[in-house]
Design an enzyme around this catalytic site. Structure first.
Site, PDB file in Angstrom:
ATOM      1  N   GLU A  12       0.770  -1.176   0.061  1.00  0.00           N
ATOM      2  CA  GLU A  12       0.068   0.121   0.080  1.00  0.00           C
ATOM      3  C   GLU A  12       0.923   1.158  -0.047  1.00  0.00           C
ATOM      4  O   GLU A  12       0.567   2.432  -0.813  1.00  0.00           O
ATOM      5  CB  GLU A  12      -0.925   0.163   1.300  1.00  0.00           C
ATOM      6  N   THR A  56      -5.615   7.555  -5.120  1.00  0.00           N
ATOM      7  CA  THR A  56      -5.776   7.772  -3.656  1.00  0.00           C
ATOM      8  C   THR A  56      -4.949   8.695  -2.997  1.00  0.00           C
ATOM      9  O   THR A  56      -5.427   9.244  -2.140  1.00  0.00           O
ATOM     10  CB  THR A  56      -5.430   6.203  -2.849  1.00  0.00           C
TER      11      THR A  56
HETATM   12  N1  HSE Z   1      -8.820   4.892   3.919  1.00  0.00           N
HETATM   13  C1  HSE Z   1      -8.212   5.172   2.704  1.00  0.00           C
HETATM   14  C2  HSE Z   1      -8.657   6.487   2.270  1.00  0.00           C
HETATM   15  C3  HSE Z   1      -8.657   4.012   1.682  1.00  0.00           C
HETATM   16  O1  HSE Z   1      -9.737   6.638   2.481  1.00  0.00           O
HETATM   17  O2  HSE Z   1      -7.741   7.128   1.720  1.00  0.00           O
HETATM   18  C4  HSE Z   1      -7.714   4.280   0.557  1.00  0.00           C
HETATM   19  O3  HSE Z   1      -8.553   3.349  -0.473  1.00  0.00           O
END
Ligand code: HSE
Length: 309
Positions: free
Chosen positions: A128, A181
Site C-alpha cells: 500500500e 488515492t
Molecule cells: N482509507 C483510505 C482513504 C482508503 O480513504 O484514503 C484508500 O483506499
C-alpha cells in the site's frame, strides 16, 4: 504446495465514519491471482490481464510484497505471479489492497504458513505504501480477515474482526473515472475541528455497536462522514444526486467507497439492495458517464483458494 490460485476480494474502506480504520470485503468483485514456485530464485510477474499495470517487481505491489516475504525467510525458491485484475486501479474498491494482500496470503501458503494474519497485514501494508504513499491497513486487513474489520491501532498494528449482520448487503456504483488515492488524501483538511472529531467518533462507535447488535436502524443513523466526504465528494460527479436517489429508495446509508470514485450503499436484504441499485442506475444514467453497478453480500471469509497443487 507448489501452485496456488486465489480469489482476492475487492473492499470498501472507511465505511463513512471510519476513516482509515474501518473496512469490509465484497463477494461480487475480486481479482484472480496465480502463484507458482520456481527453482530459480527471485520474483517474476509473468502476466497481468485486466489493467494497465507494471510488471516491474519493485513497483507492482504484488511484487513488492513477494520480495519482502521471500527475503524475510531466505527462501531457496522463486515465485512466478499472474494477475487477472477485476478490481480496477483508481476505483476506490481496494485494487492495490487486493493485489498486495492476495500476494501476502498466497506466498504464506506456498511457504507453509509461517506468518500470522497480522504479520501478513504488515507485509501487505508495504504494498500500500508503494501504491499510494501511505501504508494504510483498512483495505488490506479487510481482504485478509474478511467481513468488517477495525484497525484499532496502527503502531503497533492491531486489527479487530467485527460481526456482520446476516441481512447486510451492499450496492456499489463505480463511475468509470479514475481517482488516485494519493490525490484524494491530499484533498483532505489535515486539521479536524474538535466538533467534527466528536461527531465522527460518536458515529463510528454507533456503527460498531450496531454491528454487534444487528441494529439496522442504528447502522443507518451512524453512516455519516464529516471528515473525508465533504472534501472528496467534489471529485465524484453527481455524488449528492445519486446519494439522494439511493436513500430515497431505502438504503441504510450511502458514502464514498475508500477514496472514490465508487459509491457504496449499505442495504438491508437483497431485495432492497437491488431496488437501490435500480434507483442509482436510473439517476446516474443522466450524467453520460459510463458506470458499473454491483450488488453483493458482505464477504465474511476474505480470500478464497480456488485451486492448489
Ligand atoms: N482509507 C483510505 C482513504 C482508503 O480513504 O484514503 C484508500 O483506499
Amino acid at each position: 504446495m507448489n501452485y496456488i490460485k486465489i480469489f482476492s476480494p475487492a473492499t470498501v474502506a472507511n465505511v463513512s465514519c471510519g476513516f482509515d480504520v474501518l473496512g469490509f470485503a465484497l463477494n461480487a468483485i475480486g481479482d484472480e491471482m496465480v502463484f507458482k514456485k520456481t527453482t530459480k530464485k527471485g520474483v517474476k510477474i509473468k502476466k497481468i490481464e485486466g489493467a494497465n499495470l507494471t510488471c516491474n517487481i519493485k513497483k507492482n505491489v504484488a511484487g513488492v510484497v513477494a520480495i519482502a516475504m521471500l527475503n524475510k525467510v531466505n527462501a531457496d525458491f522463486g515465485i512466478e505471479i499472474e494477475l487477472l485484475k477485476k478490481v480496477k486501479p483508481g476505483s476506490g474498491l481496494g485494487s492495490s489492497a487486493s493485489s498486495a494482500a492476495g500476494a501476502a496470503f498466497a506466498i504464506n501458503e506456498l511457504l507453509g504458513n509461517p506468518f500470522t494474519r497480522l504479520e501478513l497485514t504488515e507485509f501487505a501494508r508495504t504494498g500500500e505504501r508503494v501504491a499510494c504513499g501511505s501504508p494504510i491497513a483498512d483495505n488490506v486487513a479487510a481482504v485478509l480477515y474478511g467481513g468488517f474489520i477495525l484497525v484499532k491501532s496502527y503502531e503497533p498494528l492491531e486489527i479487530i474482526k467485527l460481526p456482520v449482520p446476516e441481512d447486510l448487503w451492499v450496492t456499489i456504483i463505480h463511475p468509470q473515472i479514475e481517482v488516485k488515492t494519493e490525490d484524494a488524501r491530499n484533498a483532505l483538511n489535515p486539521l479536524v475541528p474538535i466538533a467534527d472529531a466528536v461527531k465522527q467518533s460518536a458515529n463510528l462507535a454507533g456503527l460498531i455497536s450496531a454491528l454487534y447488535t444487528d441494529d439496522y436502524q442504528l447502522i443507518s443513523r451512524s453512516l455519516i462522514d464529516v471528515i473525508a466526504e465533504p472534501y472528496r465528494k467534489n471529485l465524484i460527479p453527481h455524488f449528492e444526486e445519486v446519494k439522494k436517489a439511493g436513500l430515497k429508495n431505502g438504503a441504510l446509508g450511502i458514502g464514498i467507497s475508500g477514496s472514490g470514485p465508487s459509491i457504496f450503499a449499505l442495504c438491508k436484504g437483497k431485495e432492497n439492495a437491488m431496488s437501490v441499485a435500480e434507483a442509482m442506475k436510473e439517476d446516474y444514467q443522466n450524467t453520460g458517464i459510463e458506470f458499473y453497478i454491483y450488488t453483493s453480500k458482505i464477504n465474511n471469509q476474505g480470500i478464497i483458494i480456488l485451486d492448489s497443487k
